[in-house]
Motif scaffolding. Sequence first.
Motif, PDB file in Angstrom:
ATOM      1  N   LYS A   1       0.824  -1.212   0.000  1.00 17.61           N
ATOM      2  CA  LYS A   1       0.000   0.000   0.000  1.00 17.61           C
ATOM      3  C   LYS A   1       0.857   1.260   0.000  1.00 17.61           C
ATOM      4  CE  LYS A   1      -3.669   2.236   2.702  1.00 17.61           C
ATOM      5  NZ  LYS A   1      -4.527   2.121   3.926  1.00 17.61           N
ATOM      6  N   LEU A   2       2.005   1.189   0.637  1.00 19.87           N
ATOM      7  CA  LEU A   2       2.900   2.341   0.723  1.00 19.87           C
ATOM      8  C   LEU A   2       3.265   2.905  -0.648  1.00 19.87           C
ATOM      9  CD1 LEU A   2       5.959   2.644   3.042  1.00 19.87           C
ATOM     10  CD2 LEU A   2       6.374   2.675   0.592  1.00 19.87           C
ATOM     11  N   THR A   3       3.276   2.067  -1.682  1.00 19.28           N
ATOM     12  CA  THR A   3       3.703   2.520  -3.010  1.00 19.28           C
ATOM     13  C   THR A   3       2.637   3.339  -3.724  1.00 19.28           C
ATOM     14  OG1 THR A   3       2.937   0.471  -4.073  1.00 19.28           O
ATOM     15  CG2 THR A   3       5.205   0.519  -3.258  1.00 19.28           C
ATOM     16  N   ARG A   4       1.461   3.486  -3.112  1.00 20.66           N
ATOM     17  CA  ARG A   4       0.430   4.330  -3.720  1.00 20.66           C
ATOM     18  C   ARG A   4       0.710   5.809  -3.480  1.00 20.66           C
ATOM     19  NH1 ARG A   4      -4.691   0.872  -1.302  1.00 20.66           N
ATOM     20  NH2 ARG A   4      -4.048  -1.167  -2.149  1.00 20.66           N
ATOM     21  N   GLU A   5       1.620   6.102  -2.596  1.00 22.22           N
ATOM     22  CA  GLU A   5       2.044   7.471  -2.305  1.00 22.22           C
ATOM     23  C   GLU A   5       3.527   7.591  -2.642  1.00 22.22           C
ATOM     24  OE1 GLU A   5       1.142   8.222   1.741  1.00 22.22           O
ATOM     25  OE2 GLU A   5      -1.024   7.908   1.517  1.00 22.22           O
ATOM     26  N   PRO A   6       4.065   8.819  -2.681  1.00 21.12           N
ATOM     27  CA  PRO A   6       5.494   8.979  -2.980  1.00 21.12           C
ATOM     28  C   PRO A   6       6.367   8.160  -2.016  1.00 21.12           C
ATOM     29  CG  PRO A   6       4.388  11.094  -3.099  1.00 21.12           C
ATOM     30  CD  PRO A   6       3.387  10.125  -2.549  1.00 21.12           C
ATOM     31  N   PHE A   7       7.313   7.422  -2.589  1.00 18.00           N
ATOM     32  CA  PHE A   7       8.180   6.579  -1.770  1.00 18.00           C
ATOM     33  C   PHE A   7       9.559   6.491  -2.395  1.00 18.00           C
ATOM     34  CE2 PHE A   7       6.756   3.727  -5.042  1.00 18.00           C
ATOM     35  CZ  PHE A   7       7.766   2.796  -5.212  1.00 18.00           C
ATOM     36  N   VAL A   8      10.530   6.090  -1.588  1.00 17.92           N
ATOM     37  CA  VAL A   8      11.871   5.785  -2.094  1.00 17.92           C
ATOM     38  C   VAL A   8      12.036   4.272  -2.114  1.00 17.92           C
ATOM     39  CG1 VAL A   8      12.956   7.936  -1.382  1.00 17.92           C
ATOM     40  CG2 VAL A   8      12.905   6.012   0.207  1.00 17.92           C
ATOM     41  N   LEU A   9      12.728   3.792  -3.122  1.00 20.19           N
ATOM     42  CA  LEU A   9      13.014   2.370  -3.262  1.00 20.19           C
ATOM     43  C   LEU A   9      14.398   2.101  -2.695  1.00 20.19           C
ATOM     44  CD1 LEU A   9      12.235  -0.421  -4.492  1.00 20.19           C
ATOM     45  CD2 LEU A   9      13.449   0.314  -6.556  1.00 20.19           C
ATOM     46  N   VAL A  10      14.481   1.162  -1.778  1.00 22.26           N
ATOM     47  CA  VAL A  10      15.761   0.767  -1.183  1.00 22.26           C
ATOM     48  C   VAL A  10      16.117  -0.600  -1.737  1.00 22.26           C
ATOM     49  CG1 VAL A  10      17.048   0.379   0.948  1.00 22.26           C
ATOM     50  CG2 VAL A  10      15.147   2.026   0.909  1.00 22.26           C
ATOM     51  N   THR A  11      17.168  -0.662  -2.531  1.00 18.90           N
ATOM     52  CA  THR A  11      17.541  -1.923  -3.164  1.00 18.90           C
ATOM     53  C   THR A  11      19.035  -2.159  -3.038  1.00 18.90           C
ATOM     54  OG1 THR A  11      17.664  -3.136  -5.273  1.00 18.90           O
ATOM     55  CG2 THR A  11      17.653  -0.744  -5.408  1.00 18.90           C
ATOM     56  N   THR A  12      19.387  -3.395  -2.728  1.00 23.15           N
ATOM     57  CA  THR A  12      20.799  -3.775  -2.648  1.00 23.15           C
ATOM     58  C   THR A  12      21.105  -4.910  -3.610  1.00 23.15           C
ATOM     59  OG1 THR A  12      20.367  -5.277  -0.799  1.00 23.15           O
ATOM     60  CG2 THR A  12      20.979  -3.021  -0.248  1.00 23.15           C
ATOM     61  N   GLY A  13      20.378  -4.948  -4.745  1.00 18.91           N
ATOM     62  CA  GLY A  13      20.627  -5.983  -5.746  1.00 18.91           C
ATOM     63  C   GLY A  13      20.252  -7.348  -5.215  1.00 18.91           C
ATOM     64  N   GLY A  14      21.195  -8.285  -5.290  1.00 13.98           N
ATOM     65  CA  GLY A  14      20.934  -9.629  -4.789  1.00 13.98           C
ATOM     66  C   GLY A  14      20.744  -9.684  -3.290  1.00 13.98           C
ATOM     67  N   GLY A  15      21.287  -8.706  -2.589  1.00 11.55           N
ATOM     68  CA  GLY A  15      21.071  -8.611  -1.154  1.00 11.55           C
ATOM     69  C   GLY A  15      22.099  -9.305  -0.298  1.00 11.55           C
ATOM     70  N   GLY A  16      23.025 -10.034  -0.913  1.00 11.85           N
ATOM     71  CA  GLY A  16      23.984 -10.789  -0.132  1.00 11.85           C
ATOM     72  C   GLY A  16      24.978  -9.943   0.638  1.00 11.85           C
ATOM     73  N   ASP A  17      25.139  -8.685   0.243  1.00 10.68           N
ATOM     74  CA  ASP A  17      26.096  -7.820   0.936  1.00 10.68           C
ATOM     75  C   ASP A  17      25.481  -6.466   1.285  1.00 10.68           C
ATOM     76  OD1 ASP A  17      25.827  -6.828  -1.595  1.00 10.68           O
ATOM     77  OD2 ASP A  17      27.972  -6.746  -2.056  1.00 10.68           O
ATOM     78  N   GLY A  18      24.148  -6.411   1.390  1.00  8.50           N
ATOM     79  CA  GLY A  18      23.494  -5.132   1.599  1.00  8.50           C
ATOM     80  C   GLY A  18      22.857  -4.940   2.960  1.00  8.50           C
ATOM     81  N   GLU A  19      23.183  -5.797   3.911  1.00  4.79           N
ATOM     82  CA  GLU A  19      22.506  -5.745   5.204  1.00  4.79           C
ATOM     83  C   GLU A  19      22.759  -4.433   5.943  1.00  4.79           C
ATOM     84  OE1 GLU A  19      23.311  -9.263   7.532  1.00  4.79           O
ATOM     85  OE2 GLU A  19      23.533 -10.459   5.705  1.00  4.79           O
ATOM     86  N   GLU A  20      23.976  -3.926   5.872  1.00  7.95           N
ATOM     87  CA  GLU A  20      24.307  -2.716   6.620  1.00  7.95           C
ATOM     88  C   GLU A  20      23.551  -1.499   6.085  1.00  7.95           C
ATOM     89  OE1 GLU A  20      26.524  -4.884   5.566  1.00  7.95           O
ATOM     90  OE2 GLU A  20      27.298  -5.699   7.450  1.00  7.95           O
ATOM     91  N   LEU A  21      23.383  -1.425   4.762  1.00  5.81           N
ATOM     92  CA  LEU A  21      22.629  -0.304   4.203  1.00  5.81           C
ATOM     93  C   LEU A  21      21.167  -0.376   4.638  1.00  5.81           C
ATOM     94  CD1 LEU A  21      22.288   2.176   2.450  1.00  5.81           C
ATOM     95  CD2 LEU A  21      22.057   0.685   0.453  1.00  5.81           C
TER      96      LEU A  21
END
Length: 420
Positions: free
Chosen positions: A224-244
Amino acid sequence: MSISPLRAHQPASSSGPRILIYSHDTFGLGHIRRCRAIANRLATSFHDPSIVIISGSPVIGSFEFGDGIDYVRVPGVVKLPDGTYSTSSLSLDLEETVRIREAIIMATARGLRPDILIVDKEPTGFRDELVQTLQFLKEAGTRIVLGLRDVLDEPAVIVPEWQRKGALAALERFYDEIWVYGLPQIHAPLEAFDLSPAAVRRIVYTGYIPRELPPRPQPARYPKLTREPFVLVTTGGGGDGEELIDWVISAYEADPSIPLGALVVFGPFIPRARRMAFIERIAGLPRMDAITFDTKIEHLMHRSEGVIAMGGYNTFCEILSFDKRALIVPRRTPRLEQTIRAERAAELGLVSMLDGAMLEPGARRDPAMMGLAIRALAEQPLPSKSFPKGLLDGLDRIEAATHALMTQTRIAAPRDAVFA
């Protein structure tokens, strides 16, 4: 290990071009997504093509490919935190796994009899698994191309690494062209190498590989959050994106009044326990939500107000393609690739950036700093305000270069003769 079934509507033999694409795929999604974009463009560029992608990615079957494209999956390998490698599924040692991969690669090359081989990033393949196939195809008259992303690593690391692997010798010996999927104004990845004048003449800067919205056969059920302005947080495959991901969550925990909501896409390779811990924290934040994985993440990026990412090659291409304001927090280990790209992109006004040193394990990350950066994201100029000429010409130039190579290949001998 799996070999996808051949498409039923393909004829038993084809007069169209045969193209083999090799991707070693030891980690993440970047290599297979880049190869897929190239294959899909080339499949629409020729009549009756046969394009085969060799990949070790465990999720290659989750992606859609155009007509005329198929794939062969070799046993997967993974890079461990200490920099060594292991098999991802089989109970075999690494040497046995490489021998199996090598045999499958050679068998595929003999069976397909390609006019062109496109190798992604590794000139000799993973642990030299490609060398025998390169020798065989070179003697058979196949045109061989090395495709490189815009940044490899800092010269002090990549130069001795390539020398140790024999990559420079292979580049000089086997490759007819070297396609750099970027622009020299941003980075020249081979500038630090002592290449022969002949090899330098083979370098073609294509520009970045643009992305288009993939077809969606059915309505997507986004949070539902995507029906309003939002930022996308993506770390690709995710294997090294936990800290972000942790840093972004902490910003919303510290300041629930941040006006933009945030949708986290974890990626398929984040450890399950870590993902569940993040989901528990996000559940208590009204301005955040999360999904596990989306093979058509381009749609979410297109809908978003901006992107928070680590700045890998494919995410960078998507940010440029959809002209999205972006906050990049590049990792600094095990390679400086993302940092080199992000620093130059920030200098050109294409993105904003936070110091990737904050992603190191044990680093003290200030939630307020991330919160301020998210607030500022909406006021950033669009990347298109600072585009260098030819920035997103990658697929057009790759298509043109492939057509040119097809006019040069197999002039001396018919396919059946050289592969007999």
